[in-house]
Write a protein that holds these residues in place. Structure first.
Motif, PDB file in Angstrom:
ATOM      1  N   ARG A   1       2.138   1.580  -3.702  1.00  0.00           N
ATOM      2  CA  ARG A   1       1.068   1.963  -4.630  1.00  0.00           C
ATOM      3  C   ARG A   1       0.609   3.400  -4.383  1.00  0.00           C
ATOM      4  NH1 ARG A   1      -2.093  -1.550  -3.162  1.00  0.00           N
ATOM      5  NH2 ARG A   1      -3.498  -0.343  -1.825  1.00  0.00           N
ATOM      6  N   THR A   2       0.406   3.750  -3.122  1.00  0.00           N
ATOM      7  CA  THR A   2      -0.068   5.097  -2.794  1.00  0.00           C
ATOM      8  C   THR A   2       0.971   6.155  -3.156  1.00  0.00           C
ATOM      9  OG1 THR A   2      -1.367   4.175  -0.970  1.00  0.00           O
ATOM     10  CG2 THR A   2      -0.974   6.547  -0.941  1.00  0.00           C
TER      11      THR A   2
ATOM     12  N   GLU B   1       0.828  -1.202   0.000  1.00  0.00           N
ATOM     13  CA  GLU B   1       0.000   0.000   0.000  1.00  0.00           C
ATOM     14  C   GLU B   1       0.867   1.258   0.000  1.00  0.00           C
ATOM     15  OE1 GLU B   1      -3.810   1.908   2.452  1.00  0.00           O
ATOM     16  OE2 GLU B   1      -2.827   0.072   3.163  1.00  0.00           O
TER      17      GLU B   1
END
Length: 350
Positions: free
Chosen positions: A311-312, A308
């Protein structure tokens, strides 16, 4: 000249210099503008001409010049990524997540890393090199590179720091809350009844993240009315050596390590001493992903949401590049406790 001879001639020409769209146009029997429209996907080109152009491009080994495209469009569709040490699971998994996220949005990644700890001077030079490649934006993931070294670049290119909290103006950061992770692990040991807990505290200059989680562990133990035993180490790779010199007579029942790799080193140290976790000492790590997170090994640890984070970081950077936002953001992600089997309740006779 037959087709085979023509092919050999093309190969010889390709070896001499990189093929251009002029070469493709000559090979396909079309205009330069038709080649440009076909390869860029912009404008009308007949299906028959497009097929000839694409075939010629393949045979000539044509590769589009990203920098030349950038001069026209003001973008290269390329993101620079600075990673501290790709041999460490955190950075390797982070890179995979960022690569996948970038590709999904039509960007490519140029990564600079090291097969060992990337020193501050080397990281700074790598940052300059990436900027010189005219990348559209940068993701910096090096817990060792100070904020003040990053700030001079923020007016030249959008920057996201991945993996640690960043409060400098103009820099977005995406990170796991290390203080929360340290608190959660310390609470777990306290709930298991451990009164005498050792914490391996890594030097702040080596890793801001590892240092922050160690400080949080120490603070939580003290807040519970206990006195932590603090063992200082230059890095997580030095943890086992430091513990080996301090363990005898320390009177601790639990050892908190800054990373999973350090925890595995400590488990091996205990094995060599004829001891084990959790029978003789509780041992905790920090990271919780990759091979060291397998149930077979069963580490008690704190899992960072590394996919995460990756990706973020990319999504926020690309939003900035594409003008969808101009706001700096601090994105604090929460991890989770992995109870594992290297920490257990304190037995009554301990």
């Amino acid at each position: 000249m037959d087709k085979r001879g023509q092919g050999l001639e093309r190969m010889a020409r390709a070896r001499g210099k990189a093929p251009t769209i002029l070469d493709i146009a000559a090979e396909a029997g079309v205009s330069k503008s038709a080649v440009s429209r076909a390869l860029s996907g912009q404008g009308e080109v007949s299906a028959e001409a497009r097929e000839r152009i694409e075939r010629a491009a393949r045979e000539l080994g044509y590769v589009a010049n990203a920098m030349a495209r950038g001069l026209v469009s003001s973008r290269t569709k390329t993101v620079g990524v600075l990673l501290r040490d790709v041999t460490r699971p955190f950075y390797a998994w982070l890179q995979v997540a960022m690569q996948r996220a970038a590709e999904q949005r039509g960007y490519q990644i140029v990564t600079v890393t090291s097969a060992g700890d990337l020193e501050v001077a080397d990281a700074l030079q790598s940052l300059k090199n990436l900027v010189s490649l005219q990348v559209d934006g940068l993701v910096v993931s090096s817990a060792r590179l100070p904020s003040e070294k990053i700030v001079p670049f923020i007016d030249r290119v959008p920057i996201v720091v991945a993996g640690r909290r960043e409060t400098s103006r103009g820099i977005t950061s995406v990170f796991c809350d290390d203080a929360d992770g340290g608190n959660v692990l310390a609470d777990h040991l306290l709930q298991l009844g451990h009164q005498h807990i050792a914490v391996v505290l890594v030097e702040q200059s080596y890793s801001l993240s590892q240092y922050a989680r160690g400080v949080a562990m120490i603070g939580r133990i003290r807040a519970a009315g206990r006195t932590p035993v603090v063992w200082e180490a230059a890095s997580d790779r030095e943890a086992a050596r430091v513990i080996a010199s301090e363990l005898d007579g320390a009177g601790v029942t639990a050892i908190m390590c800054p990373t999973d790799a350090a925890a595995v080193d400590v488990l091996e140290l205990l094995r060599q001493r004829g001891e084990a976790a959790p029978e003789d000492f509780a041992v905790t790590g920090y990271d919780g992903f990759g091979p060291l997170s397998t149930p077979y090994l069963g580490l008690t640890t704190f899992r960072q949401p590394v996919e995460e984070i990756g990706r973020t970081s990319i999504d926020l950077l690309l939003d900035r590049i594409e003008g969808k936002t101009d706001q700096d953001r601090l994105v604090e992600l929460r991890g989770s406790l992995v109870e594992g089997r290297t920490a257990a309740e304190v037995l009554p006779n301990v």
